[in-house]
Design an enzyme around this catalytic site. Structure first.
Site, PDB file in Angstrom:
ATOM      1  N   GLY A  13      64.388  48.267 -11.138  1.00 30.09           N
ATOM      2  CA  GLY A  13      64.629  49.396 -10.258  1.00 30.09           C
ATOM      3  C   GLY A  13      65.909  49.260  -9.467  1.00 30.09           C
ATOM      4  O   GLY A  13      66.548  50.253  -9.119  1.00 30.09           O
TER       5      GLY A  13
ATOM      6  N   VAL B 229      70.455  43.085 -14.654  1.00 27.62           N
ATOM      7  CA  VAL B 229      70.555  41.665 -14.326  1.00 27.62           C
ATOM      8  C   VAL B 229      71.313  40.977 -15.459  1.00 27.62           C
ATOM      9  O   VAL B 229      70.996  41.169 -16.635  1.00 27.62           O
ATOM     10  CB  VAL B 229      69.168  41.023 -14.146  1.00 27.62           C
TER      11      VAL B 229
ATOM     12  N   LYS C  73      72.240  40.040 -10.194  1.00 33.31           N
ATOM     13  CA  LYS C  73      71.602  41.361 -10.129  1.00 33.31           C
ATOM     14  C   LYS C  73      72.569  42.330  -9.465  1.00 33.31           C
ATOM     15  O   LYS C  73      72.994  42.127  -8.324  1.00 33.31           O
ATOM     16  CB  LYS C  73      70.288  41.280  -9.360  1.00 33.31           C
TER      17      LYS C  73
ATOM     18  N   ASP D 120      55.526  44.749  -3.833  1.00 32.57           N
ATOM     19  CA  ASP D 120      55.925  45.119  -5.201  1.00 32.57           C
ATOM     20  C   ASP D 120      55.651  43.966  -6.160  1.00 32.57           C
ATOM     21  O   ASP D 120      56.460  43.662  -7.033  1.00 32.57           O
ATOM     22  CB  ASP D 120      57.410  45.497  -5.225  1.00 32.57           C
TER      23      ASP D 120
END
Length: 723
Positions: free
Chosen positions: A568, A572, A586, A683
């Site tokens: 999201g 990467v 990232k 998350d």
């Protein structure tokens, strides 16, 4: 003795006798009759003549000394082409009473005696009965009248049938008489002269190099105080040392394989310097463009390195070093360049004299200092200074791109600048590149437009705006003085108007400022960069701020071949720093729904959280719209790659699964109870659990995490997040 011959054909003529007595070499006639009675009279006479000596010597002939042969102080051997001679000599204008004899090599047919090599320069012979010989152990040696060794090549394991040969190159070679390998040569043992065909070898790792050592005086061949050799600390450059201190420094090797120097009066016959680079060494040699020209390089007793060319019967100085005031080492101090045309010094752009008053008096040794210190946050820039003799004190790296060379310098605050040379673009068949970086003061700079290189000096970004007045040679330039006279009144008036405006507008802005302070920050405040909003490196000691160029180079410009996946936040990539360390990079995607707040969460939270089951943040980077996070690299990627893959799922037996579950639980327990701040991840899913090489789980992706007070039980959210 030569006249005792029965056969008239074997008797020498009077002219041959006179020639033999007048020459330094010894030759004997041979008889055609082996039973000649003359030999009966010759041998006793020979024995009687030399019965008082402790050694039995035979004279050498031609260009060589065979085993057992010798020459005395008034004899020589001459190379086959009559170019060089070897023998004893006493330096001109030396103390006659001392009667010091040296064994040397000199040009044979030139007026005077130009000596190019000396054997026993530290141990002169004081005995006129001494000889130069090839001894029974196969070495070349200087012996005194008692047969004691004064000097020797001192080789072990040498065959007994060796002989010494003087070549037309001026090289004295000790070799196996049966045509085997040479066991010693004078070209490997330099004195004060470098001849065509000689080689200077430099080990780039140890700094060990062959060297020239000057005479002590014009009439004293013993080792003097000047040495020309590669700098042991920086073997890419040659220095002339006076005792143990650098006297003058030559240009660092620029990667060129050839360098030529013109000859006065003989424009088509230059001397050629040739450099060959091996895996770990450099080899320097000189050659004449034509064999008809004689040349030599001499380190004179005064410390001057001079190139001589023979024109007619006289030696002509073609080039000397040092020959101007800027050649002497570090005349202008650090970060200052010597200007040969003005015999003065000038600070590099962005620098000013350390002691301006001294500069006005012509004392430049204090050098220069920066006007503005480096930021070291990725905003510093480089200014190119062309045509420079590169400064001393560099570190070298091979086979880097120019981008990598600059990135290497940008890594820390110590680096002051860099220089780059693409060796593949130069003549000579050398491949690769050379990167020099300066991690300390830049010393011994000089402007040499014809032979200089580009130097890239690191500066505070505001120095490149061109608004700073530069102090050169201890005085302000005239154009800047005139500019100050014009600008000063304007600035004074502007300051007065600004003060009046501020007085009437302060009250109007107070309420707005108060409102801004009370607002909750979701985006960086206007006029404040992300770097400033996040805080300094001191506030986050475990997270390094990386320069964007370093990250870009590590990922090969974010090449898709290095892409590990995408979430999201964004893609990467796998990256590799110049040190070999592998990392995961990232990069925030422009189309991502996440942004500054998630980026801020990652940097602030993970930098303060330390646990075996949490992924470690190595650093972060911002550049314009770019927001990048750098993590430790997890070779087994994420847990979902195993759980949802029927093939790889079989690799997870119950023991491994249970170990992964415990690791995740330990990580969550740390976040909820034992960390410095109470953190709710919000998350957690298999794609956010990474596995290292030993399948240890590490929780990652804290962009949506929230912090709680230790006594806080609940919190209301403004939006739906998580998976």
């Amino acid at each position: 003795m030569m006249c005792i011959q029965e056969d008239a054909a074997d008797k020498p003529t009077m002219s041959s006798v006179v020639f033999s007595l007048s020459t330094d070499t010894c030759t004997f006639p041979t008889s055609n009759n082996s039973s000649d009675m003359g030999s009966f009279f010759l041998v006793p006479a020979f024995i009687v003549l030399f019965s008082s000596s402790h050694q039995l010597s035979f004279c050498a002939a031609g260009d060589r000394l065979a085993a057992g042969q010798s020459i005395s102080v008034n004899q020589t051997i001459v190379s086959a082409g009559q170019i060089f001679a070897l023998g004893f000599f006493t330096p001109e204008n030396s103390d006659a009473a001392a009667n010091l004899q040296y064994v040397g090599i000199w040009y044979n047919r030139l007026p005077g005696r130009t000596v190019v090599w000396v054997a026993n320069r530290e141990t002169p012979l004081r005995d006129p009965a001494g000889v130069l010989t090839v001894t029974e152990d196969g070495n070349i040696a200087v012996l005194d009248g008692m047969g004691r060794t004064v000097w020797s090549t001192n080789r072990t394991g040498v065959p007994s049938n060796t002989s010494a040969v003087l070549l037309d190159s001026g090289n004295l070679v000790l070799g196996d008489g049966n045509g085997g390998d040479d066991v010693w040569q004078s070209f490997d043992h330099h004195t004060d002269t470098f001849l065509p065909g000689m080689k200077q070898r430099v080990n780039l790792t140890t700094g060990v190099s062959t060297r020239l050592t000057s005479w002590r005086g014009a009439a004293d061949p013993s080792p003097g105080q000047f040495i020309d050799t590669a700098d042991p600390k920086n073997p890419l450059q040659n220095c002339i040392f006076k005792n143990s201190e650098i006297y003058v420094r030559l240009n660092p090797w620029d990667g060129k394989a050839l360098a030529t120097y013109g000859t006065p009066g003989i424009t088509n016959s230059p001397i050629v310097y040739r450099i060959v680079k091996g895996d770990d060494d450099l080899t320097l040699s000189i050659n004449m463009a034509t064999n008809s020209i004689l040349g030599r390089v001499v380190l004179e007793y005064t410390g001057t390195l001079t190139i001589f060319i023979l024109v007619g019967s006289s030696w002509v100085r073609m080039a000397s070093f040092p020959d101007k005031i800027c050649d002497f080492y570090n005349r202008c101090g650090p970060f200052a360049s010597c200007i040969s045309t003005q015999s003065s010094c000038r600070c590099l752009d962005g620098f000013e004299p350390r002691k301006p008053e001294d500069w006005k008096m012509g004392n430049f040794t204090g050098g220069c200092v920066r006007r503005l210190h480096l930021q070291c946050d990725g905003t510093d820039r480089y200014v190119m200074v062309p045509g420079m003799k590169l400064p001393d004190g560099f570190s070298v790296m091979w086979n880097r791109s120019m981008q990598q060379c600059e990135a290497e310098c940008s890594t820390g605050c110590r680096c002051q600048g860099y220089a780059y040379a693409d060796l593949s673009s130069l003549d000579g068949g050398i491949s690769g590149s050379r990167c020099l970086v300066w991690l300390g003061e830049m010393k011994d700079l000089e402007q040499i437009p014809a032979r200089g290189e580009n130097l890239y000096v690191r500066l505070h970004e505001s120095e490149l705006e061109g608004n700073n007045t530069r102090l050169e040679d201890g005085i302000f330039p005239r154009k800047n003085k005139n500019l100050i006279k014009i600008v000063a009144p304007i600035l004074s008036l502007a300051m007065l108007l600004t003060a009046i405006c501020c007085y009437f507008s302060i009250k109007m802005h107070k309420s707005r400022v108060g409102k801004r302070r009370s607002r909750k920050i979701v985006l960086p405040p206007q006029g404040l960069g992300i770097t400033s909003a996040l805080g300094s490196e001191k506030e986050m000691p475990d997270a390094t701020l990386f320069d964007f160029k370093i990250v870009k180079a590590a990922t090969s410009d974010f090449n898709n071949k290095n892409k590990l996946g995408e979430g999201g936040f964004g893609p990467v990539y796998k990256g590799t720093f110049l040190s070999g360390q592998e990392v995961a990079v990232k990069r925030l995607s422009k189309g991502s729904k996440q942004g500054y707040q998630e980026f801020q969460n990652e940097v602030r939270l993970i930098a303060r959280l330390q646990h075996n089951n949490l992924v470690r943040l190595l650093g972060w980077c911002t550049h314009k719209d770019e927001k990048i996070l750098i993590y430790e690299y997890m070779s087994n990627k994420s847990l979902d790659k195993f759980v949802f893959d029927p093939t790889r799922s079989a690799e997870l037996n119950w023991e491994k699964r249970f170990s992964i579950i415990k690791g995740i639980a330990n990580g969550l327990l740390y976040l909820h109870q034992h960390s410095r701040m109470r953190v709710i991840h919000r998350d957690l899913k298999t794609s956010n659990v990474l596995l290292d090489s030993e399948m240890n789980p590490k929780i990652s992706d804290f962009g949506l995490a929230r912090t709680f007070q230790t006594n806080q039980e609940k919190e209301n959210t403004q939006r739906v997040v998580g998976t």
